[in-house]
Design a protein around this motif. Sequence first.
Motif, PDB file in Angstrom:
ATOM      1  N   GLU A   1      -4.383  -7.382   5.271  1.00  0.00           N
ATOM      2  CA  GLU A   1      -4.607  -6.172   6.064  1.00  0.00           C
ATOM      3  C   GLU A   1      -3.305  -5.390   6.269  1.00  0.00           C
ATOM      4  OE1 GLU A   1      -6.645  -4.948  10.321  1.00  0.00           O
ATOM      5  OE2 GLU A   1      -7.094  -6.897   9.436  1.00  0.00           O
ATOM      6  N   LYS A   2      -2.201  -6.105   6.508  1.00  0.00           N
ATOM      7  CA  LYS A   2      -0.915  -5.436   6.725  1.00  0.00           C
ATOM      8  C   LYS A   2      -0.489  -4.644   5.487  1.00  0.00           C
ATOM      9  CE  LYS A   2       2.069  -7.527  10.199  1.00  0.00           C
ATOM     10  NZ  LYS A   2       3.124  -8.524  10.460  1.00  0.00           N
ATOM     11  N   LEU A   3      -0.648  -5.271   4.328  1.00  0.00           N
ATOM     12  CA  LEU A   3      -0.276  -4.619   3.076  1.00  0.00           C
ATOM     13  C   LEU A   3      -1.192  -3.428   2.815  1.00  0.00           C
ATOM     14  CD1 LEU A   3       1.314  -4.416   0.452  1.00  0.00           C
ATOM     15  CD2 LEU A   3      -0.210  -6.149  -0.536  1.00  0.00           C
ATOM     16  N   ASN A   4      -2.468  -3.588   3.091  1.00  0.00           N
ATOM     17  CA  ASN A   4      -3.418  -2.497   2.894  1.00  0.00           C
ATOM     18  C   ASN A   4      -3.062  -1.287   3.760  1.00  0.00           C
ATOM     19  OD1 ASN A   4      -6.054  -1.428   1.842  1.00  0.00           O
ATOM     20  ND2 ASN A   4      -6.533  -1.446   4.018  1.00  0.00           N
ATOM     21  N   SER A   5      -2.634  -1.552   5.003  1.00  0.00           N
ATOM     22  CA  SER A   5      -2.230  -0.457   5.903  1.00  0.00           C
ATOM     23  C   SER A   5      -1.038   0.302   5.340  1.00  0.00           C
ATOM     24  CB  SER A   5      -1.885  -1.014   7.281  1.00  0.00           C
ATOM     25  OG  SER A   5      -3.017  -1.625   7.868  1.00  0.00           O
ATOM     26  N   LYS A   6      -0.089  -0.432   4.743  1.00  0.00           N
ATOM     27  CA  LYS A   6       1.083   0.207   4.139  1.00  0.00           C
ATOM     28  C   LYS A   6       0.667   1.058   2.932  1.00  0.00           C
ATOM     29  CE  LYS A   6       4.510  -3.297   5.479  1.00  0.00           C
ATOM     30  NZ  LYS A   6       5.461  -4.333   4.963  1.00  0.00           N
ATOM     31  N   ILE A   7      -0.304   0.541   2.165  1.00  0.00           N
ATOM     32  CA  ILE A   7      -0.784   1.270   0.986  1.00  0.00           C
ATOM     33  C   ILE A   7      -1.462   2.571   1.407  1.00  0.00           C
ATOM     34  CG2 ILE A   7      -2.505   1.211  -0.880  1.00  0.00           C
ATOM     35  CD1 ILE A   7      -1.830  -1.797  -1.177  1.00  0.00           C
TER      36      ILE A   7
END
Length: 324
Positions: A172-178
Amino acid sequence: YIFKVADLDVRRLQKAVDQMVKRHDILRTWFQNNDGKIIQVIEDTAVCEVEKMETDDISAFIRPFDMKKAPLLRVGYYENIVMIDMHHTITDGGSMPVFLRELNEFYMGREVETPTVPYKVFAVQEEDHSESEKYWMSVYSDEIPVLELNTDFKAGTKQTFNGSGVYDLVPEKLNSKIVLKCKEFGITPYVFYMSAFNVMLARFSGGEDIIVGAPMSGRSSRFLNSIGMFVNTVALRNKPIGTKLVKDFMLEVKENSIQALAHQDYPYGELVKKLNIAPGGRNPLFDIMFAYQSEEMTEVIFGDKKAELLQIPITSSKYDITFS
């Protein structure tokens, strides 16, 4: 689709399936072979009995369809697990959210008020593909690249289609950055992942001219609530040359994707014929497929509650790699 629900009323599920078959003529369709010409036949009525399974093993549920018998739809259950299988000739990925949304409405005892245009209307319509043909022929006017991946074993001259699948999730954290980076660059997550996928393939192969297959919905707004095989595959060509800036390359992919979407009506099979690609031990134009699943295709609501979508074992693959 296989999904686990909180509780299941089989009688209501059967009634909902009956209403779906009655509503959509494609669910009452079978196919007739007239001297090599395939003809769609629509029955006035068809019955899809919900099957009680003795195990949750999906391999016991999935089996070949009889193409001469409607419906080409199978629904089953095991305890609180619902299983749905449809032949690809009558449905595509974009049809499943429609099917599941309406199935839930009927299961809850509600009427589906949204009008639906029968698939047969789409099947017989004639379109002028001349502009789209010009576009795709211009994309492939020069030498067509072949992607050579460094694999452990060399591909044989005959395709076997044996395969397997690996499931993973983007944290989820990586998706938010994307998502934030997409807003910064003015692109969609589709363009971001397609770009990253191309860069990865370039690194793996050493090539800087990459062709990737991508399914397009093939639907106009008129058919958004219809069920059927609308999807068409396009061959997206991008050039992840090492000297390009990441942002510049992503904007190129964005433009190429927009153009592909605008010309998605041109049949992929016709493009292969026009390019006169000789048959060989691999797929024409591309051996890699990129299929981006929208949120509505990965979430199931049943009984007005979010259901748990279960993984389906994969034992075959039409392409060397399918990323979805």
